[in-house]
Write an enzyme that holds these catalytic residues in place. Structure first.
Site, PDB file in Angstrom:
ATOM      1  N   ASP A   1       0.846  -1.194   0.000  1.00  0.00           N
ATOM      2  CA  ASP A   1       0.000   0.000   0.000  1.00  0.00           C
ATOM      3  C   ASP A   1       0.881   1.243   0.000  1.00  0.00           C
ATOM      4  O   ASP A   1       2.004   1.223   0.507  1.00  0.00           O
ATOM      5  CB  ASP A   1      -0.905   0.034   1.237  1.00  0.00           C
ATOM      6  CG  ASP A   1      -1.830  -1.174   1.320  1.00  0.00           C
ATOM      7  OD1 ASP A   1      -2.632  -1.344   0.385  1.00  0.00           O
ATOM      8  OD2 ASP A   1      -1.727  -1.922   2.294  1.00  0.00           O
TER       9      ASP A   1
ATOM     10  N   ASP B   1       0.427   4.803   1.528  1.00  0.00           N
ATOM     11  CA  ASP B   1      -0.361   5.706   2.362  1.00  0.00           C
ATOM     12  C   ASP B   1       0.225   7.108   2.311  1.00  0.00           C
ATOM     13  O   ASP B   1       1.439   7.299   2.147  1.00  0.00           O
ATOM     14  CB  ASP B   1      -0.392   5.213   3.808  1.00  0.00           C
ATOM     15  CG  ASP B   1      -1.106   3.872   3.949  1.00  0.00           C
ATOM     16  OD1 ASP B   1      -1.948   3.575   3.090  1.00  0.00           O
ATOM     17  OD2 ASP B   1      -0.799   3.137   4.902  1.00  0.00           O
TER      18      ASP B   1
ATOM     19  N   ASP C   1       4.516   3.780  15.465  1.00  0.00           N
ATOM     20  CA  ASP C   1       4.933   2.658  16.315  1.00  0.00           C
ATOM     21  C   ASP C   1       6.434   2.397  16.318  1.00  0.00           C
ATOM     22  O   ASP C   1       7.075   2.402  17.370  1.00  0.00           O
ATOM     23  CB  ASP C   1       4.151   1.391  15.944  1.00  0.00           C
ATOM     24  CG  ASP C   1       4.163   1.092  14.453  1.00  0.00           C
ATOM     25  OD1 ASP C   1       4.916   1.752  13.705  1.00  0.00           O
ATOM     26  OD2 ASP C   1       3.423   0.177  14.025  1.00  0.00           O
TER      27      ASP C   1
END
Length: 462
Positions: free
Chosen positions: A74, A76, A157
């Protein structure tokens, strides 16, 4: 009271400042990523946002994977535009999410996720202390807080996921030395490990999955609390736990992930799906072979159905129940269907498996006894079943693990590769003898039931 208040404020600012490294701008000649490597839809979105006066970057796994020479799944985008502003710029878009609002922007059949830079939680501010953003274990319940790009980097994270790639300038912005961690193959969590795991216990699983997938070593301080904080996973909604475990099992590195999770003690009631994988000695070889084969298929870009995977994980529980029911006097087929219903009913509560997978799982299981019936027209009817390929692959795994005689798998391999004449001879040999002679079927094979050799290898239902 005033002194305590000032001490809290300055301590928070010091901690926040310490967690942000000096901004590094990494030019193209150093990182090597070109804008033509970016998905055209994501490229268009960043360009339009920048033309509208906003900041916009390719973020997260895409920047990381490109640096590692991998193909991102993906692309993003992160921006300082609010979801409402993004929605105004892109006609084909929609705002989604509760815990943190995002915008999905559509380009033809593609969808790109656009997020607004996240900021520090207002719960850090004494003026908002009454706002309930975490549960009693520290898990974030609400996260709709917008902020600066620096704050957004700190809120992510792992350092390797906190890079910002600007397609216009072909530069990478790095606040947390994530670029150096990628080069050193080191997975490091951002901030205090225990606090970050408490905010979202799913990070415990994500650390293991990313380390296996990216061939990285989990940094010592990042790894240290994982075993002690594993019980926090019991507070995660089952649907989120299921989604993360599915990502892990379909990562192409499921076997190494499962071994690592076991080593770190993330089973024994903490991860029901992992318990299913590990706590059945008779099925351990079967599941090990199946996960290894699944990893290989994914690396070869072959499809793997989640339903097929769950059929594998739960099979030996079904087999145990099936055998018990037959021992108690039940006939084989009714016993099998009863065992299937029983195990699925139990696991729906434990694993949160969506019921949409039930049909696939049950068809694969229910077809297994039919592979033993190699007489008459039964094999032809079996290969005509829409779910034959998945059930056939499942049967081969049973043979490879030693659960079934390897002769059965070899017979079916030969049968599928043979022409109709050879198939008839094979079935004639399998026909039970009657009065010293072998009984031959009078019916000729139906052309519609004959499976050509090249069709037998289709992966559609797997």
């Amino acid at each position: 009271m005033i002194r305590q208040f000032l001490r809290k404020v300055f301590n928070r600012k010091t901690a926040a400042s310490a967690s942000i490294a000096k901004l590094s701008i990494i030019p193209h000649k150093r990182h090597g990523i070109r804008r033509n490597q970016i998905n055209p839809c994501a490229l268009k979105i960043t360009a339009n946002l920048q033309q509208a006066g906003f900041s916009a970057y390719i973020v997260g796994g895409a920047a990381r994977d490109l640096l590692l020479g991998l193909t991102p799944k993906d692309f993003d985008v992160a921006t300082n535009a609010t979801p409402e502003q993004v929605h105004q710029i892109f006609r084909r878009s929609r705002i989604i999410g509760r815990r943190f609002r995002l915008v999905h922007v559509m380009c033809g059949a593609e969808t790109v996720e656009v997020s607004t830079f996240r900021g520090h939680s207002p719960a850090d501010d004494d003026n908002h202390a009454s706002i309930k953003l975490t549960d009693q274990h520290g898990r974030l319940l609400r996260d709709n807080v917008f902020g600066s790009q620096e704050e957004d980097a700190v809120r992510r994270d792992f350092t390797i996921n906190a890079l910002f790639y600007d397609p216009a300038k072909e530069e990478i912005l790095d606040y947390l030395n994530g670029y150096e961690d990628i080069k050193a193959k080191k997975l490091r969590i951002i901030g205090d490990p225990a606090q970050r795991y408490r905010e979202d216990p799913i990070r415990l699983l994500r650390a293991v999955r990313l380390a296996s997938k990216l061939d990285m070593q989990i940094e010592a301080e990042t790894a240290k609390p994982i075993g002690d904080l594993a019980p926090l996973l019991q507070n995660v909604p089952p649907s989120r736990l299921f989604d993360e475990m599915l990502k892990l099992l379909l990562s192409g590195h499921a076997l190494s992930c499962v071994v690592d999770l076991r080593t770190r003690g993330l089973h024994h009631g903490l991860l029901p799906m992992l318990d299913v994988i590990l706590e059945q000695p008779l099925g351990e070889r079967f599941i090990t072979i199946a996960l290894r084969n699944t990893d290989e298929r994914i690396r070869q870009n072959k499809p793997v159905s989640p339903g097929f995977l769950f059929a594998i994980l739960l099979w030996h529980e079904v087999l145990s129940s099936w055998n018990a029911l037959q021992t108690s006097g039940e006939k084989p087929l009714p016993a099998l269907f009863k065992a299937m219903d029983e195990i699925l009913s139990i696991q729906h509560k434990k694993l949160a498996i969506p019921r949409r997978f039930d049909a696939v799982i049950q068809e694969i299981w229910s077809m297994q006894p039919r592979f033993q019936a190699r007489t008459g027209r039964k094999p032809f009817r079996l290969i005509a079943h829409p779910r034959f390929r998945a059930a056939y692959d499942f049967m081969l795994l049973r043979c490879e693990s030693g659960e079934l005689d390897e002769e059965l798998g070899e017979w079916w391999k030969t049968f599928l590769s043979a022409d109709n004449e050879k198939r008839e001879k094979m079935l004639l040999k399998e026909t039970s003898p009657k009065k010293g002679k072998r009984r031959r079927s009078r019916k000729k094979p139906s052309p519609g039931l004959a499976l050509e050799p090249e069709n037998s290898s289709t992966d559609e239902n797997r």
